[in-house]
Design a protein around this motif. Structure first.
Motif, PDB file in Angstrom:
ATOM      1  N   ARG A 174     -19.608  94.163 -54.566  1.00 55.19           N
ATOM      2  CA  ARG A 174     -19.921  95.290 -53.763  1.00 55.19           C
ATOM      3  C   ARG A 174     -20.931  94.832 -52.580  1.00 55.19           C
ATOM      4  O   ARG A 174     -20.400  95.216 -51.341  1.00 55.19           O
ATOM      5  CB  ARG A 174     -20.798  96.418 -54.344  1.00 55.19           C
ATOM      6  N   GLY A 194     -20.480  93.048 -60.660  1.00 55.58           N
ATOM      7  CA  GLY A 194     -19.918  94.278 -59.902  1.00 55.58           C
ATOM      8  C   GLY A 194     -20.978  94.431 -58.519  1.00 55.58           C
ATOM      9  O   GLY A 194     -20.282  94.577 -57.460  1.00 55.58           O
ATOM     10  N   THR A 236     -18.575  99.362 -63.570  1.00 55.70           N
ATOM     11  CA  THR A 236     -19.760  98.497 -62.937  1.00 55.70           C
ATOM     12  C   THR A 236     -19.694  98.749 -61.420  1.00 55.70           C
ATOM     13  O   THR A 236     -21.046  98.847 -60.789  1.00 55.70           O
ATOM     14  CB  THR A 236     -19.177  97.025 -63.153  1.00 55.70           C
ATOM     15  N   HIS A 237     -18.702  99.263 -60.764  1.00 59.06           N
ATOM     16  CA  HIS A 237     -18.739  99.706 -59.332  1.00 59.06           C
ATOM     17  C   HIS A 237     -19.501 100.846 -59.075  1.00 59.06           C
ATOM     18  O   HIS A 237     -19.912 101.026 -57.918  1.00 59.06           O
ATOM     19  CB  HIS A 237     -17.378  99.635 -58.881  1.00 59.06           C
TER      20      HIS A 237
END
Length: 245
Positions: free
Chosen positions: A22, A18, A213-214
């Motif tokens: 990002r 994640g 996770t983000h």
């Protein structure tokens, strides 16, 4: 953040994947590290499909020689590391008297020695450039402890202490060092736990749910950004309110 190189360890799945995803979306060239080559490849493929730039660098970050090669390879292929995220981890649960010396040493090798080695490997180029960011992934268990997790919580607590100490040493030289201490996050590891445990744990959380996770990746992106410029030696807690410090 455009055109800078980020190295994320343990990025083959879960929180690490994640974070890597990002950072690629933020414009970083992402060096995806994991112990398993196939896990690295999955994350790299996902980033490429989303239009980001990433390359796989499988290695055992608890091995000094492997870390030296890893950082040299990343610099040669993607450029010097501007952002290091020490996320690689090892999980094991056992009653204290049942923890073997080998398991204890492996826990500290991955979490503590790995973080130490990775920081030592990237710092020379960061200090030479007069800038850089390091984010260490700890855990809320490193702040409050955990039953049958003495070795894990101890290693994560060590990471928090190392973060504070290194931050004091290098902040005036342009390198910011911080940590995050996630709580329960929806990863394959957590998803494998029993439904009853997950329901009971979620009910304890002020937010009433586990994190994604983000959401953890967002904390890392913030610490790496200009908006995080005043954060030095801090430990952010994306933990649904489970631990409040």
């Amino acid at each position: 953040m455009s055109a800078k190189t980020a190295l994320v360890s343990g990025a083959g799945s879960g929180i690490g994947a994640g974070i890597a995803t990002r950072l690629a979306a933020e414009g970083y060239r992402v060096a995806v590290n994991d112990l398993k080559p196939e896990a690295c490849a999955r994350t790299v493929d996902a980033i490429a499909k989303a239009g980001g730039t990433a390359e796989a660098f499988p290695a055992d970050i608890s091995d000094p020689a492997a870390v030296t090669r890893l950082v040299a390879d990343v610099a040669g292929k993607l450029g010097p590391v501007a952002l290091l995220v020490n996320n690689a981890g090892h999980g094991h649960q056992a009653a204290f008297l049942d923890i073997s010396l080998a398991e204890f040493e492996r826990m500290f090798a991955v979490h503590v020695r790995g973080t130490f080695l990775m920081c030592q490997a990237v710092l020379p180029s960061m200090l030479a450039a007069g800038e850089g960011v390091i984010v260490n992934v700890a855990s809320q268990l490193g702040q409050v402890g955990g039953v049958e997790l003495v070795h894990y919580a101890g290693a994560k607590g060590a990471i928090i202490a190392m973060t504070k100490s290194l931050a004091r040493e290098v902040a005036k030289k342009g390198v910011r060092v911080n940590a995050i201490a996630p709580g329960p996050i929806n990863t394959p590891l957590v998803e494998a736990l029993s439904a009853n445990w997950k329901k009971a744990k979620a009910a304890e959380l002020p937010l009433g749910r586990f994190g994604e996770t983000h959401e953890v990746a967002g904390a890392v992106a913030f610490l790496a950004s200009p908006d995080g410029a005043l954060f030095v030696g801090q430990t952010l807690g994306p933990n649904s309110g489970d631990v409040m410090l």
